[in-house]
Design an enzyme around this catalytic site. Structure first.
Site, PDB file in Angstrom:
ATOM      1  N   GLY A  53      18.858 -12.984   3.766  1.00 58.44           N
ATOM      2  CA  GLY A  53      18.780 -14.377   4.189  1.00 58.44           C
ATOM      3  C   GLY A  53      17.342 -14.674   4.571  1.00 58.44           C
ATOM      4  N   THR A  54      16.963 -15.933   4.475  1.00 61.32           N
ATOM      5  CA  THR A  54      15.550 -16.244   4.713  1.00 61.32           C
ATOM      6  C   THR A  54      15.340 -17.183   5.896  1.00 61.32           C
ATOM      7  OG1 THR A  54      15.759 -17.846   2.900  1.00 61.32           O
ATOM      8  CG2 THR A  54      14.775 -15.740   2.380  1.00 61.32           C
ATOM      9  N   THR A  55      15.028 -18.430   5.662  1.00 60.80           N
ATOM     10  CA  THR A  55      14.407 -19.248   6.696  1.00 60.80           C
ATOM     11  C   THR A  55      15.384 -19.881   7.687  1.00 60.80           C
ATOM     12  OG1 THR A  55      12.733 -19.754   5.039  1.00 60.80           O
ATOM     13  CG2 THR A  55      12.698 -21.055   7.055  1.00 60.80           C
ATOM     14  N   ALA A 228      12.023 -17.954  -1.837  1.00 66.29           N
ATOM     15  CA  ALA A 228      13.234 -17.376  -1.248  1.00 66.29           C
ATOM     16  C   ALA A 228      13.984 -18.361  -0.365  1.00 66.29           C
ATOM     17  CB  ALA A 228      12.880 -16.134  -0.436  1.00 66.29           C
TER      18      ALA A 228
END
EC number: 3.4.25.1
Length: 281
Positions: A53-55, A228
């Protein structure tokens, strides 16, 4: 614990004996193999490829705090999932957003939710927001072995402090180090772009509506520069998850509210791609 086929149906004595208010301590005493930090790690060469998972972004306003996340999970240069959920309620007055290895992060959130629920049942009262932040720090620290193999979990924690009557935000590093952020914060691969966006747009007198617009705008900016991070996907009807925590408790914006917010930002960006400061007004 394993079920006993010859059991009379009674709970094991461990479940009936008064003990620590910490659910993690309970597991450590009676089923240590279930704790992520107690697992035996196989020898691995190189980095394990797993969905990440990113931001995640957060911003405080006078009446509370907003925590939001994009919906994309990546695995290397591939999109592993387009509609993953990265923001979860921790309890009635707090929420946690996950960045890092998705599977381990979700497992940590579930364990964190149980930890807070167990404490409340045993003690008959809720942990302070500071105490919740410390418990999460301990969990992250217990994952250090996996983090050294590339399976790091770096969440963002936010909530309404009942005692101080204000919204607060806490960020972490992979070793469990905890920092309280002032005003706004971001974590994940797109955090540098999201933080830059919020730095220009944030004010300490924003309304709830302006703050939700701010965090979605920051996620849009992050997606614009970080592959991403997934921006609003109108074609698939996938929009950021936006949550608000105030003195009334945790609330997640409905899909209709999130889509309306994302669409309004997209329309403004079509008119002025650089994203004017007036977008919050």
């Amino acid at each position: 614990m394993e079920a006993n086929p010859r059991s009379t149906g009674r709970l094991p004595a461990a479940f009936l004996t008064p003990g620590s208010s910490s659910f993690m301590d309970f597991l450590g005493d009676h089923a240590p193999e279930m704790l992520p930090g107690r697992r035996v790690l196989p020898p691995v060469k190189g980095v394990i490829e797993a969905p990440h998972g990113t931001t995640i972004v957060a911003a405080a306003f006078p009446g509370g705090v907003v925590l939001a996340g994009d919906r994309r999970a990546t695995m290397g240069n591939m999109i592993a999932q387009r509609d993953i959920e990265k923001v979860f309620p921790a309890d009635e007055y707090s929420a946690v957003g996950i960045a890092g290895t998705a599977g381990l992060a979700v497992e940590m959130v579930r364990l964190f939710q149980l930890e807070l629920e167990h404490f409340e049942k045993v003690e008959g009262a809720q942990l302070s927001l500071e105490g919740k932040a410390n418990r999460l720090s301990t969990m992250i620290r217990s994952n250090l072995g996996m983090a050294m193999q590339g399976l790091a979990v770096v969440p963002l924690f936010a909530g309404w402090d009942v005692d101080r009557e204000k919204g607060r935000i806490f960020s972490y590093d992979v070793t469990g180090g905890r920092s309280e952020e002032q005003g706004y914060a971001a974590t994940g691969s797109g955090s540098i772009f999201a933080r830059g966006s919020m730095k220009k747009l944030y004010r300490d007198d924003l309304t709830e509506q302006q703050t939700t617009t701010l965090v979605v705008q920051a996620l849009y900016d992050a997606a614009d520069d970080d592959s991403a991070t997934g921006g609003p996907d109108v074609a698939r009807r996938i929009y950021p998850i936006v949550t608000v925590i105030t003195e009334e408790g945790f609330r997640r914006l409905t899909e209709a509210e999130s889509s309306e917010l994302a669409r309004s930002i997209l329309e403004r960006r079509l008119e002025q791609p650089d994203g004017p400061r007036a977008a919050l007004l």
